[in-house]
Write an enzyme that holds these catalytic residues in place. Sequence first.
Site, PDB file in Angstrom:
ATOM      1  N   LYS A   1       9.334 -15.420   1.483  1.00 52.69           N
ATOM      2  CA  LYS A   1      10.664 -15.446   0.843  1.00 52.69           C
ATOM      3  C   LYS A   1      10.797 -16.843   0.250  1.00 52.69           C
ATOM      4  O   LYS A   1      11.067 -17.811   0.952  1.00 52.69           O
ATOM      5  CB  LYS A   1      11.737 -15.183   1.899  1.00 52.69           C
ATOM      6  CG  LYS A   1      13.012 -14.559   1.394  1.00 52.69           C
ATOM      7  CD  LYS A   1      13.828 -15.441   0.480  1.00 52.69           C
ATOM      8  CE  LYS A   1      14.393 -16.652   1.162  1.00 52.69           C
ATOM      9  NZ  LYS A   1      14.743 -17.752   0.238  1.00 52.69           N
TER      10      LYS A   1
ATOM     11  N   GLU B   1       9.249 -26.813   9.911  1.00 52.08           N
ATOM     12  CA  GLU B   1       9.075 -28.136   9.300  1.00 52.08           C
ATOM     13  C   GLU B   1      10.420 -28.475   8.677  1.00 52.08           C
ATOM     14  O   GLU B   1      10.810 -27.891   7.671  1.00 52.08           O
ATOM     15  CB  GLU B   1       7.939 -28.041   8.278  1.00 52.08           C
ATOM     16  CG  GLU B   1       7.302 -29.364   7.975  1.00 52.08           C
ATOM     17  CD  GLU B   1       7.912 -30.007   6.763  1.00 52.08           C
ATOM     18  OE1 GLU B   1       8.905 -30.758   6.956  1.00 52.08           O
ATOM     19  OE2 GLU B   1       7.438 -29.762   5.651  1.00 52.08           O
TER      20      GLU B   1
ATOM     21  N   CYS C   1      10.324 -34.180   2.117  1.00 56.61           N
ATOM     22  CA  CYS C   1      10.794 -34.249   3.514  1.00 56.61           C
ATOM     23  C   CYS C   1      10.373 -35.562   4.160  1.00 56.61           C
ATOM     24  O   CYS C   1      10.999 -36.006   5.107  1.00 56.61           O
ATOM     25  CB  CYS C   1      10.228 -33.094   4.333  1.00 56.61           C
ATOM     26  SG  CYS C   1      10.645 -31.514   3.659  1.00 56.61           S
TER      27      CYS C   1
ATOM     28  N   GLU D   1      19.842 -37.640   5.774  1.00 51.43           N
ATOM     29  CA  GLU D   1      18.782 -37.582   4.773  1.00 51.43           C
ATOM     30  C   GLU D   1      19.435 -37.507   3.380  1.00 51.43           C
ATOM     31  O   GLU D   1      20.189 -36.570   3.103  1.00 51.43           O
ATOM     32  CB  GLU D   1      17.963 -36.317   5.055  1.00 51.43           C
ATOM     33  CG  GLU D   1      16.720 -36.175   4.253  1.00 51.43           C
ATOM     34  CD  GLU D   1      15.930 -34.926   4.684  1.00 51.43           C
ATOM     35  OE1 GLU D   1      16.539 -33.912   5.066  1.00 51.43           O
ATOM     36  OE2 GLU D   1      14.688 -34.992   4.604  1.00 51.43           O
TER      37      GLU D   1
HETATM   38  C1  SIN Z   1       7.415 -31.978   2.134  1.00 52.24           C
HETATM   39  O1  SIN Z   1       8.297 -32.552   1.552  1.00 52.24           O
HETATM   40  O2  SIN Z   1       7.648 -31.234   3.093  1.00 52.24           O
HETATM   41  C2  SIN Z   1       5.982 -32.086   1.733  1.00 52.24           C
HETATM   42  C3  SIN Z   1       5.553 -33.463   1.508  1.00 52.24           C
HETATM   43  C4  SIN Z   1       4.043 -33.589   1.552  1.00 52.24           C
HETATM   44  O3  SIN Z   1       3.333 -32.694   1.980  1.00 52.24           O
HETATM   45  O4  SIN Z   1       3.587 -34.671   1.166  1.00 52.24           O
END
Ligand code: SIN
Length: 480
Positions: A176, A252, A286, A381
């Site tokens: 998805k 994650e 992230c 964040e």
């Molecule tokens: C992410 O933002 O989850 C991926 C970043 C990365 O794999 O470098």
Amino acid sequence: MVKDLAVPTQAYLGGQWYAAPRTFPVRSPYSGEVLAEVADCGEAEARLAADTAVEAFRTWRKLTGFERGRILRRWNDLLIAHQEPLGRLTALEMGKPITEAKGEVLYAASFVEWCAEEAPRIGGELIHPRFSHKRQMAVYEPVGPVYAVTPWNFPTSMITRKAAPALAAGCTVIVKPAEQAPLCALYLAKLWEEAGGPPGTLQVLPAADPVPVSRVLMEDPRIRKITFTGSTPVGKLLYRQAADTLKRISLELGGNAPFILFEDADIEKAVQFTLLSKYRNTGQTCITTNRIYVHRRLEADYAQALAEAVSRLKVGDPLDPSTQIGPLVEEQGLQKVVAHVEDALAKGAQVATGGRPLGGLFYAPTVLTGIKPGMRILEEETFGPVAPLMPFEDEEEVIAWANNTEYGLAAYIWTRDLGRAFRVAEALEYGIVGVNDPVPSAMGANLPFGGYKSSGLGREGGRWGVEEFLETKLISIALP
Ligand code: SIN
């Protein structure tokens, strides 16, 4: 423009292109134009996908790792051959600057290549028995059909980082994709079909509202695993939902990455480091640096050099190869950046460069100084192109500040002192620590990626990523 790229817009269900009764628009964050009307899946499509994934699992799991590996290898080759259109599509649908977007396609392919090679190596172990009349072994088997919920910020690589190990292990996968960027996912499905991926092994269900699709798949006891990249609140919700059918889960989630710049740093290198770890993907990764702790002795020089470099970053059309900063993906993201900067300024921070929206979904690449505890920008964040700088003097104190968050995905330090590098890296409560390395995950199909605390559960990448999709079965034979 999307038409030239021959992108499917229907859902990919059971090896067929499926015209759902409804569609939803996918808009360019750069121009606001509607790029495509995409199939809008709901409960009915999710039920069909689940039945198909269960059926396809029966045969897919029985192929040898060599056979699965060969299909994955062809998928990898096709991904590389389609780097240009997939890169363009990424730039169009989520605004990533084209040079980075093309790089992401190679990153995406690297997971497929790695897993193509791992597939034949998934075996088991003979165990030395406690009783001499027994022969015992641990056998690894695929967990079953998998539900993968993927994000918009890496719309190809976060799919292959989940789907490739799952498929290598013998699982079938229902993806998805994020509603902001479903076209890359559909393009990946088209290439999977072309690679000879059997019907039902990989399915893609775009949906404007993820809730109905998720409800069906999370309640279905035949779906044995959920893997998700996205926000911590949604990750916690999925964790709770997974409990009822005891699904395996990989999460994650969000981060709040500190970057600690010690007094022995080289300012020029530290600036280059910051450009990569903070402004890549317009700050929407992230693992992006979210807050910078700079030793007081370097503070003024580093702030000035960083502000000069950041003010030179080229903001513009993601399809222009010279662009370094694209638009944010959506209004909500832009408003969060605006709110974090306003909050910091109201509490005494100063703008060294940037500090304002530029129209549309653009925000000026920004450096803020005079950051203090209590500002939102240190605690949440930001997910945008803003670097907040806060001075420190003491190693122990800065480690405590860095760890003072519910998150634990990535942290960074810069030092030339080897003893300090190990001491601090070991003290940081994070799943990934970059020591003088602004992109620790670069082309990291072989590396473990994942977080501590509220940043997630499980690891993607390398053998760890494959193990997430395996059950361990004991077979114990008593010799008569
Ligand atoms: C992410 O933002 O989850 C991926 C970043 C990365 O794999 O470098």
